[in-house]
Scaffold this motif. Structure first.
Motif, mmCIF file in Angstrom:
data_model
loop_
_atom_site.group_PDB
_atom_site.id
_atom_site.type_symbol
_atom_site.label_atom_id
_atom_site.label_comp_id
_atom_site.label_asym_id
_atom_site.label_seq_id
_atom_site.Cartn_x
_atom_site.Cartn_y
_atom_site.Cartn_z
ATOM 1 N N ALA A 1 1.333 10.737 32.220
ATOM 2 C CA ALA A 1 0.506 10.400 31.058
ATOM 3 C C ALA A 1 0.200 11.644 30.232
ATOM 4 O O ALA A 1 0.222 11.604 28.989
ATOM 5 N N TRP A 2 -0.059 12.753 30.915
ATOM 6 C CA TRP A 2 -0.328 14.008 30.199
ATOM 7 C C TRP A 2 0.910 14.448 29.410
ATOM 8 O O TRP A 2 0.799 14.847 28.247
ATOM 9 N N ARG A 3 2.070 14.368 30.008
ATOM 10 C CA ARG A 3 3.292 14.760 29.299
ATOM 11 C C ARG A 3 3.578 13.838 28.118
ATOM 12 O O ARG A 3 4.209 14.243 27.142
ATOM 13 N N ALA A 4 3.062 12.609 28.180
ATOM 14 C CA ALA A 4 3.230 11.672 27.069
ATOM 15 C C ALA A 4 2.221 11.908 25.954
ATOM 16 O O ALA A 4 2.296 11.265 24.902
ATOM 17 N N GLY A 5 1.260 12.822 26.196
ATOM 18 C CA GLY A 5 0.304 13.179 25.147
ATOM 19 C C GLY A 5 -1.125 12.768 25.387
ATOM 20 O O GLY A 5 -1.970 12.925 24.504
ATOM 21 N N LEU B 1 -4.675 19.575 33.354
ATOM 22 C CA LEU B 1 -3.272 19.950 33.187
ATOM 23 C C LEU B 1 -3.063 20.697 31.867
ATOM 24 O O LEU B 1 -2.260 21.635 31.804
ATOM 25 N N THR B 2 -3.763 20.300 30.829
ATOM 26 C CA THR B 2 -3.692 21.035 29.564
ATOM 27 C C THR B 2 -4.091 22.487 29.763
ATOM 28 O O THR B 2 -3.433 23.409 29.259
ATOM 29 N N THR B 3 -5.174 22.706 30.491
ATOM 30 C CA THR B 3 -5.674 24.057 30.731
ATOM 31 C C THR B 3 -4.639 24.909 31.460
ATOM 32 O O THR B 3 -4.377 26.056 31.073
#
Length: 869
Positions: free
Chosen positions: A511-515, A116-118
């Motif tokens: 979880a990704w949006r939470a960092g 998701l970061t990518t």
């Protein structure tokens, strides 16, 4: 590339590209551009063999360009987000959104947040449903895609199985679709016809009221089951022999040769043993051909013969004999990363330790015979102790024993069995003198994996696992046996996603949006944020990780076929409960797993002879007898080399420069002298280290040769093998016992560019005689800790003056073996940080005893200007 910000991030060499053997095509001349993305850092991704194979195969196609992408570390991600810059490829610095296809390798479940970061850094919508034909096609492959359901909503397609042939089919289908135009839907339909391709949007999961999966329904006209792709003959598919050579040290910093694919031992917990079936071996002749070409093209000093069970390779002993005979005098080491008790023979131990002072890893997996029968792991404890003794007798200093805890039916007696095996191994080591030998016990927690006989078992609870770890820790500490274990939160999350379904996609995004990032890194895993994400999405992770799944329940991955039948897995599940083992089907009866027939696995003729193995054994033995051992008795020769470090390679550290030169020496076939002992290395020495980010036109190194070697030839050979940015400027022979470089150099000259920095207030009054104490601060490492150190730069400044507007000449002098850095002077004088994009420092002179340089600063300044120009 992000040249203006790389000095502000850790390990900038991750991002500069331009490695030897990297391939940069003219993108305006190709039909398809594919980004090969590894969702972790560069040093981990560059250790992945599958990525290298696909990079090689795709770039062999004239009108296709494949470029590599790795996930930036946290510091660079934050800078890119802050400045609104996209993630780009290594080769051409092309933003990912401008590629046609994004191909993700998914090697483990804990990389999902990095996917998701990518996408987010590339301004690409996260979910497949939000992307139309204007966006790149997003495909996943690798070991995790045999249950890709937790990330299914983020991908357009997945590829199951061996990718060497399938990736070519994908490119051809894409090019055909692109030329004809059409919707994304029409592209996905075309791809779904390729064997091994799974389009998740064509399948709909349905659930029971109790949250168990009811069924996965295929759209009308779409195949109900997707079968993995299998390459039948490894010798007939391309294998890379000119892989990019990293500047920084990769996790597996060596040449990797896959000798065998697949395993038939049938460990019931092992997913790879199922998904990589059937067993296929490369011919020894092909292996030698690959190694010959690869060593010439890369300069690696170690070769790993890789497979799930290398000891089962039919011609291993004779292959090692041939390899050690060919490359022993060139100090090439050979390692075998995966060996089973019973295959680690004295002959193999001799071959490996002759080329490398190796440590050995042995995997009993379980502490007792009872539990080893449950998991179908055959091991004779007498052979185990004999193997330990054989290894230590050869001078090996340490052995690691690998076990799993939390296995189905495990009891306290099984944990005590781990302690007992470690004690007996320690007793063997104590026979070999004072201090004996080191034994390390490493344990990991059992994770139930899709497509294995143990996929129905739940994982032991986190609390119970922690109790078992504490028990082992206490028992082994008393025996002075080192003990290592994995963080329990990581294996818990791995279990959740390994048996997860499509509903987990929203948890991953939350979880990704939470960092959450880099969850497979112990120091980066934030389990609290993951627990909050599960709660936010009203999902109980224990439902996936800890629940015992009924045998008649539909599994989320049941529509994806490895070739192994569900009936076989159920039979194995039941055999485990009774402790009944099945033999390796290469040597015993066929267990009817469904992947292949016996002839395909054994490669036998009706007379029972394995012709390839016998032919290879004979041929390799003849070759090894023809090797000539060079034993030069000429007096060694020493050359002093001056070289430059410029451009993007200024981002390399001193260690990375040294490694680059070592491998260039091998590629250039320079007859370098080696040190003696267990770890022979080229006899070279380098001058004072140059800080990362600084250029130089006057770096020095000394190289020792086993025989006279013309300096001009050295210069020409090396410059053909060095990357752009490193250039040998001169080479001259020096007396063999001449003083070392570091003891000879006293003065350091620099030219400093200060672009866009306000220094007008200092230009008129700036005089060396007027300078008082110049204090600055910088972080240094002391005893493994980072501490802030205050430095007075004034005593080290021999001269400083303006060369021209915004350019300084600086001459530093070492005192009592110490010297400050130019950045210390800049910080004290101008309050300028060394990572300021307006600062450009170039070392232009190194002078001292025996360096044939003038000692007055005016002459030094003149020489520095000449060298700089």
């Amino acid at each position: 590339m992000y040249k203006d910000i790389l000095l502000s991030v850790s390990r900038p060499s991750r991002y500069i590209g331009q490695e030897i053997n990297s391939i940069k095509k003219d993108l305006s001349t190709v039909r398809a551009k594919m980004a090969l993305i590894f969702p972790d850092t560069y040093e981990i991704g560059m250790s992945h063999l599958g990525l290298k194979i696909l990079y090689h195969i795709l770039n062999r196609i004239e009108d296709v360009a494949a470029e590599r992408v790795f996930v930036p570390w946290i510091d660079l991600e934050e800078l890119l987000t802050k400045r609104g810059k996209p993630l780009v490829s290594l080769e051409s610095s092309l933003p990912l959104r401008e590629f046609d296809i994004l191909g993700f390798t998914l090697p483990y479940e804990l990389c999902y947040s990095n996917v998701l970061t990518t996408l987010a850094l590339s301004d690409i919508p996260l979910r497949s449903a939000e992307r139309d034909e204007r966006y790149p096609l997003v495909i996943g492959g690798g070991t995790s895609v045999f249950n890709p359901e937790p990330v299914a909503d983020f991908f357009d397609a997945f590829f199951l199985g061996d990718g060497e042939e399938g990736v070519v089919d994908i490119i051809h289908a894409f090019n055909t679709w692109k030329e004809g135009g059409g919707s994304k839907e029409s592209l996905l339909l075309e791809l779904s016809r390729i064997e091994g391709i799974y389009i998740p949007s064509f399948y709909t999961p349905q659930y029971h009221p109790d949250n168990a999966l009811h069924a996965v329904l295929a759209r009308e006209g779409i195949k109900e089951e997707v079968k993995k792709r299998i390459v039948e003959d490894l010798d007939k598919v391309p294998y890379p022999t000119s892989t990019p050579v990293p500047y920084m040290q990769a996790i597996h910093d060596r040449l990797t040769i896959e000798v065998t694919r697949g395993c038939t031992h049938g460990c019931r917990f092992c997913q790879a043993g199922i998904t990589y079936r059937p067993v296929r071996e490369r011919s020894p002749e092909k292996i030698l051909e690959i190694i010959d070409a690869s060593l010439k093209n890369t300069g690696y000093e170690e070769v790993s013969l890789s497979s799930l069970s290398t000891g089962d390779f039919a011609c291993l002993t004779s292959l090692l004999t041939s390899l050690v005979g060919r490359y022993g005098t060139e100090h090439v080491a050979f390692s075998l990363p995966s060996l089973r008790i019973g295959t680690l023979t004295p002959s193999i131990i001799d071959q490996v330790t002759d080329s490398k002072n190796a440590s050995f890893t042995i995997a009993p997996e379980a502490g007792t015979e009872r539990l080893r029968k449950v998991i179908n792991k055959e091991m004779d404890e007498g052979v185990f102790l004999t193997t330990i003794d054989d290894v230590f007798r050869k001078g090996v200093k340490s052995v690691k024993l690998y076990f799993m805890i939390g296995l189905p039916t495990e009891e306290m007696e099984d944990l005590e069995g781990i302690v007992s095996l470690a004690r007996r191994a320690k007793d063997v080591g104590n026979r070999y003198g004072k201090g004996g030998r080191d034994i390390t016990v490493s344990v990991s927690t059992f994770v139930p994996k899709a497509h294995t006989p143990f996929q129905w078992y739940g994982q032991t609870t986190k609390g119970e696992i922690e109790q078992k770890i504490e028990y082992l820790k206490g028992r082994l500490k008393k025996m002075r046996v080192s003990f290592k274990w994995h963080r329990t939160e990581m294996t818990y999350l791995e279990a959740v996603f390994s048996r997860g379904d499509r509903r987990l996609g929203k948890v991953i995004e939350a979880a990704w949006r939470a960092g959450c990032r880099f969850d497979s890194w112990t120091e980066r895993l934030d389990f609290h944020k993951w627990k909050e994400a599960f709660a936010q999405c009203d999902i109980d992770p224990d439902f996936y990780a800890s629940r015992q799944i009924p045998l008649n329940e539909t599994l989320p991955w049941e529509h994806l076929s490895t070739g192994v039948t569900k009936d076989f897995l159920i039979k194995e599940y039941k055999r485990a409960a009774t402790g009944r083992m099945i033999p390796d089907c290469r040597y015993g009866s066929c267990p009817n797993c469904g992947v292949c027939d016996m002839e395909a696995v054994r490669g036998e003729r009706p007379d029972g002879i394995r012709p390839i193995a016998r032919k290879a054994e004979e041929k390799l033995e003849v070759r090894s007898q023809k090797q000539e051992i060079r034993n030069s008795k000429t007096h060694p020769v020493r050359l002093r080399i001056r070289y430059s470090k410029t451009g993007d390679l200024r981002m390399l550290s001193q260690l990375e420069i040294m490694n680059t030169f070592m491998r260039a020496l091998r590629r250039a076939h320079i007859p370098t002298a080696f040190s003696e002992g267990f770890h022979p290395h080229p006899r070279t020495s380098f001058g004072p280290a140059l800080p990362v980010g600084m250029e130089s036109v006057c770096e020095y190194m000394d190289v020792e040769f086993i025989r006279p070697f013309p300096p001009d030839q050295f210069k020409d050979n090396m410059n053909r093998c060095l990357p752009e940015g490193l250039n040998v400027l001169s080479a001259e022979e020096i007396p063999y016992h001449a003083p070392s470089l570091n003891s000879s150099i006293t003065f350091y000259a620099y030219e400093i560019q200060l672009n866009g920095i306000d220094i007008s207030s200092l230009q008129e009054t700036f005089q060396l005689s007027n300078l008082g104490e110049l204090w600055s601060r910088r972080v240094v490492e002391k005893d493994g800790r980072k501490v802030l150190r205050e430095i007075n730069a004034r005593p080290f400044i021999e001269d400083i003056r303006w060369l021209k507007k915004d350019a300084l000449f600086l001459l530093l002098r070492s005192r009592k073996g110490e010297c400050c850095r130019p950045s210390d002077v800049l910080s004290a004088l101008f309050k300028v940080a060394p990572d300021d994009p307006g600062v450009r420092i170039r070392r232009t002179g190194l002078y001292g005893k025996g360096m044939d340089a003038p000692h007055d600063t005016k002459s030094m300044e003149k020489i520095c200007l000449q060298k700089s120009s």
